[in-house]
Design a protein around this motif. Sequence first.
Motif, PDB file in Angstrom:
ATOM      1  N   THR A   1       0.949  -1.242   0.106  1.00 28.72           N
ATOM      2  CA  THR A   1      -0.120  -0.009  -0.008  1.00 28.72           C
ATOM      3  C   THR A   1       1.039   1.207  -0.036  1.00 28.72           C
ATOM      4  OG1 THR A   1      -1.698   1.392   1.271  1.00 28.72           O
ATOM      5  CG2 THR A   1      -0.346   0.046   2.598  1.00 28.72           C
ATOM      6  N   GLU A   2       0.523   2.232  -0.776  1.00 26.12           N
ATOM      7  CA  GLU A   2       1.215   3.444  -0.687  1.00 26.12           C
ATOM      8  C   GLU A   2       0.487   4.483   0.225  1.00 26.12           C
ATOM      9  OE1 GLU A   2       1.961   5.452  -4.539  1.00 26.12           O
ATOM     10  OE2 GLU A   2       2.454   3.475  -5.496  1.00 26.12           O
ATOM     11  N   GLN A   3      -0.622   4.003   0.903  1.00 27.90           N
ATOM     12  CA  GLN A   3      -1.225   4.660   1.883  1.00 27.90           C
ATOM     13  C   GLN A   3      -0.501   4.910   3.050  1.00 27.90           C
ATOM     14  OE1 GLN A   3      -4.848   2.528   3.545  1.00 27.90           O
ATOM     15  NE2 GLN A   3      -5.874   4.448   3.638  1.00 27.90           N
ATOM     16  N   HIS A   4      -0.218   6.312   3.791  1.00 24.77           N
ATOM     17  CA  HIS A   4       0.369   6.319   4.853  1.00 24.77           C
ATOM     18  C   HIS A   4       0.166   5.575   6.116  1.00 24.77           C
ATOM     19  CE1 HIS A   4       2.899   9.118   7.382  1.00 24.77           C
ATOM     20  NE2 HIS A   4       1.710   8.886   8.452  1.00 24.77           N
ATOM     21  N   HIS A   5       1.235   4.869   6.578  1.00 28.04           N
ATOM     22  CA  HIS A   5       0.933   3.914   7.782  1.00 28.04           C
ATOM     23  C   HIS A   5       2.359   3.753   8.555  1.00 28.04           C
ATOM     24  CE1 HIS A   5       2.353   1.229   4.684  1.00 28.04           C
ATOM     25  NE2 HIS A   5       2.687   0.356   5.639  1.00 28.04           N
ATOM     26  N   HIS A   6       2.433   3.071   9.304  1.00 25.76           N
ATOM     27  CA  HIS A   6       3.194   2.915  10.488  1.00 25.76           C
ATOM     28  C   HIS A   6       3.479   1.221  10.734  1.00 25.76           C
ATOM     29  CE1 HIS A   6       4.628   7.137  10.448  1.00 25.76           C
ATOM     30  NE2 HIS A   6       3.744   7.314  10.548  1.00 25.76           N
ATOM     31  N   HIS A   7       4.495   0.838  11.348  1.00 24.32           N
ATOM     32  CA  HIS A   7       4.439  -0.779  11.823  1.00 24.32           C
ATOM     33  C   HIS A   7       4.986  -0.830  13.261  1.00 24.32           C
ATOM     34  CE1 HIS A   7       5.843  -0.823   7.557  1.00 24.32           C
ATOM     35  NE2 HIS A   7       4.611  -1.625   7.478  1.00 24.32           N
TER      36      HIS A   7
END
Length: 139
Positions: free
Chosen positions: A86-92
């Motif tokens: 995904t190119e959607q902004h997220h973190h891990h």
Amino acid sequence: MNVEQALSTLKKNGYKYTGKREEMVRVFAREKRYVSAKDMLEFMKFDYPNISFDTIYRNLSLFSDLEIIESTELNGERIYRLACETEQHHHHLICTLCGRTKKLDMCPMNAVIGEPTGFTITGHKFEIYGYCETCEVQA
């Protein structure tokens, strides 16, 4: 990113399609977690007994430059994983024992600093370390 997308990215950018590169991408896809260069060398030794750290590092650098893989540092060691699809902004959330990740859909930075005055944010990285459900019992 999946194996086909990764190999297509290599080809599209003028790089040779080799068995070693394909196998490295397949290892990342299969493992679905962060792995070190040492881990990658161990995975590759069966099919490529003469593979060197130099070859591993050279390909990790190439994959990173082409954004096929992502990297972070854990316990003083650089570790790598296949780039998110995904190119959607997220973190891990990252397990410090096994390297598995879990996507965090919200951005903690908004709660921490909001929009700072006099500064334009162009990017950031936010990782949370701990233990996954499987490793928690071992910790």
